[in-house]
Design a protein around this motif. Structure first.
Motif, PDB file in Angstrom:
ATOM      1  N   CYS A  95       0.790  -1.244   0.000  1.00 14.04           N
ATOM      2  CA  CYS A  95       0.000   0.000   0.000  1.00 14.04           C
ATOM      3  C   CYS A  95       0.815   1.283   0.000  1.00 14.04           C
ATOM      4  CB  CYS A  95      -0.961   0.014   1.184  1.00 14.04           C
ATOM      5  SG  CYS A  95      -0.158   0.080   2.799  1.00 14.04           S
ATOM      6  N   GLY A  96       2.122   1.202   0.326  1.00 13.91           N
ATOM      7  CA  GLY A  96       2.870   2.461   0.446  1.00 13.91           C
ATOM      8  C   GLY A  96       2.187   3.364   1.453  1.00 13.91           C
ATOM      9  N   ILE A  97       2.027   4.638   1.104  1.00 16.75           N
ATOM     10  CA  ILE A  97       1.327   5.554   2.019  1.00 16.75           C
ATOM     11  C   ILE A  97      -0.172   5.575   1.764  1.00 16.75           C
ATOM     12  CG2 ILE A  97       3.363   6.996   2.431  1.00 16.75           C
ATOM     13  CD1 ILE A  97       2.065   9.096   0.538  1.00 16.75           C
ATOM     14  N   ILE A 136      -4.828  -3.677   4.480  1.00 13.94           N
ATOM     15  CA  ILE A 136      -3.679  -3.042   3.846  1.00 13.94           C
ATOM     16  C   ILE A 136      -2.403  -3.656   4.405  1.00 13.94           C
ATOM     17  CG2 ILE A 136      -4.867  -0.866   3.387  1.00 13.94           C
ATOM     18  CD1 ILE A 136      -3.367   0.355   5.782  1.00 13.94           C
ATOM     19  N   ASN A 137      -1.348  -3.592   3.604  1.00 17.08           N
ATOM     20  CA  ASN A 137      -0.068  -4.174   4.017  1.00 17.08           C
ATOM     21  C   ASN A 137       1.055  -3.452   3.296  1.00 17.08           C
ATOM     22  OD1 ASN A 137       1.691  -6.440   5.091  1.00 17.08           O
ATOM     23  ND2 ASN A 137       2.093  -6.609   2.906  1.00 17.08           N
ATOM     24  N   ASP A 138       2.187  -3.385   3.951  1.00 22.06           N
ATOM     25  CA  ASP A 138       3.417  -2.987   3.271  1.00 22.06           C
ATOM     26  C   ASP A 138       4.595  -3.576   4.042  1.00 22.06           C
ATOM     27  OD1 ASP A 138       4.066  -0.712   0.946  1.00 22.06           O
ATOM     28  OD2 ASP A 138       5.771  -1.166   2.258  1.00 22.06           O
ATOM     29  N   LEU A 139       5.634  -3.864   3.293  1.00 23.56           N
ATOM     30  CA  LEU A 139       6.888  -4.375   3.850  1.00 23.56           C
ATOM     31  C   LEU A 139       7.506  -3.344   4.790  1.00 23.56           C
ATOM     32  CD1 LEU A 139       8.946  -6.717   3.453  1.00 23.56           C
ATOM     33  CD2 LEU A 139       9.851  -5.441   1.504  1.00 23.56           C
ATOM     34  N   ASP A 140       7.331  -2.083   4.457  1.00 21.50           N
ATOM     35  CA  ASP A 140       7.941  -0.969   5.184  1.00 21.50           C
ATOM     36  C   ASP A 140       6.937  -0.455   6.229  1.00 21.50           C
ATOM     37  OD1 ASP A 140       8.963   1.509   6.023  1.00 21.50           O
ATOM     38  OD2 ASP A 140       9.877   1.894   4.060  1.00 21.50           O
ATOM     39  N   GLN A 141       7.271  -0.657   7.503  1.00 20.88           N
ATOM     40  CA  GLN A 141       6.317  -0.288   8.546  1.00 20.88           C
ATOM     41  C   GLN A 141       6.020   1.209   8.571  1.00 20.88           C
ATOM     42  OE1 GLN A 141       6.804  -0.346  13.107  1.00 20.88           O
ATOM     43  NE2 GLN A 141       5.925  -2.336  12.594  1.00 20.88           N
TER      44      GLN A 141
HETATM   45  C1  LIG Z   1       5.933   1.474  -6.045  1.00 17.15           C
HETATM   46  S1  LIG Z   1       5.417   1.470  -4.318  1.00 17.15           S
HETATM   47  C2  LIG Z   1       3.683   1.687  -4.561  1.00 17.15           C
HETATM   48  C3  LIG Z   1       2.942   1.994  -3.298  1.00 17.15           C
HETATM   49  C4  LIG Z   1       1.417   2.204  -3.464  1.00 17.15           C
HETATM   50  N1  LIG Z   1       0.772   0.972  -3.934  1.00 17.15           N
HETATM   51  C5  LIG Z   1       1.118   3.315  -4.404  1.00 17.15           C
HETATM   52  O1  LIG Z   1       0.572   3.046  -5.490  1.00 17.15           O
HETATM   53  O2  LIG Z   1       1.409   4.485  -4.092  1.00 17.15           O
HETATM   54  C6  LIG Z   1       5.573  -0.258  -3.948  1.00 17.15           C
HETATM   55  C7  LIG Z   1       5.399  -0.607  -2.465  1.00 17.15           C
HETATM   56  O3  LIG Z   1       5.510  -2.004  -2.316  1.00 17.15           O
HETATM   57  C8  LIG Z   1       6.176  -2.286  -1.099  1.00 17.15           C
HETATM   58  N2  LIG Z   1       6.724  -3.633  -1.222  1.00 17.15           N
HETATM   59  C9  LIG Z   1       7.733  -4.049  -2.019  1.00 17.15           C
HETATM   60  N3  LIG Z   1       7.936  -5.370  -1.880  1.00 17.15           N
HETATM   61  C10 LIG Z   1       7.007  -5.808  -0.981  1.00 17.15           C
HETATM   62  C11 LIG Z   1       6.709  -7.081  -0.430  1.00 17.15           C
HETATM   63  N4  LIG Z   1       7.405  -8.173  -0.770  1.00 17.15           N
HETATM   64  N5  LIG Z   1       5.706  -7.165   0.463  1.00 17.15           N
HETATM   65  C12 LIG Z   1       4.992  -6.060   0.819  1.00 17.15           C
HETATM   66  N6  LIG Z   1       5.230  -4.832   0.321  1.00 17.15           N
HETATM   67  C13 LIG Z   1       6.228  -4.697  -0.568  1.00 17.15           C
HETATM   68  C14 LIG Z   1       7.188  -1.172  -0.969  1.00 17.15           C
HETATM   69  O4  LIG Z   1       7.591  -0.968   0.375  1.00 17.15           O
HETATM   70  C15 LIG Z   1       6.422   0.025  -1.549  1.00 17.15           C
HETATM   71  O5  LIG Z   1       5.770   0.752  -0.538  1.00 17.15           O
END
Ligand SMILES: C[S@@+](CC[C@H](N)C(=O)[O-])C[C@H]1O[C@@H](n2cnc3c(N)ncnc32)[C@H](O)[C@@H]1O
Length: 128
Positions: free
Chosen positions: A38-40, A67-72
């Motif tokens: 989800c990013g932000i 929602i989920n993201d790797l980055d807390q």
């Molecule tokens: C290009 S950003 C897009 C964020 C958001 N979906 C948007 O459209 O603004 C990709 C996101 O995927 C997350 N991410 C990358 N690999 C991941 C994984 N294996 N599991 C969960 N999140 C991941 C990153 O931390 C980043 O926030």
């Protein structure tokens, strides 16, 4: 704001709004929704904006979002954004569940760090 960032970029609001309008116009989607990276929260916010535009607060009240993201840091920002706007506009989601997991390796195995099923649970005594 994000020291030591991982090179992530977030979808610009104009683009996320356009994507949501396109998807919202082309099909009826379910009420259980998920954003695994989800990013932000750009895509989530645009999705909620579109639901609100088409179905109003009733539509929002039926939405169960994970929602989920790797980055807390990012998933925390997304959580705050969603909750802030939900409270600000008095448009409560059915449920918001936030995870901080690797969606590839730990999919479905990480406990959520935040769950809101009502504002009262999140801000006790603050909101009716
Ligand atoms: C290009 S950003 C897009 C964020 C958001 N979906 C948007 O459209 O603004 C990709 C996101 O995927 C997350 N991410 C990358 N690999 C991941 C994984 N294996 N599991 C969960 N999140 C991941 C990153 O931390 C980043 O926030």
């Amino acid at each position: 704001m994000l020291e030591g960032d991982l090179g992530q970029f977030m979808t610009p609001t104009a683009l996320s709004n356009s994507v949501s309008k396109f998807l919202g116009a082309s099909e009826t989607r379910g009420e259980n929704r998920a954003e695994p990276a989800c990013g932000i929260g750009a895509l989530v916010m645009a999705d909620l904006r579109q639901i609100y535009a088409m179905q109003g607060k009733d539509g929002i009240s039926r939405v169960d979002y994970s929602i989920n993201d790797l980055d807390q840091r990012l998933v925390r920002i997304a959580t705050v954004q969603i909750m802030f706007h939900s409270i600000r506009h008095e448009a409560q989601l059915k449920r918001l569940v936030a995870h901080n997991a690797d969606a590839i390796r730990d999919y479905n195995s990480s406990p959520p760090f935040f769950v809101a099923t009502s504002w009262r649970a999140v801000l006790p005594g603050q909101l009716v």
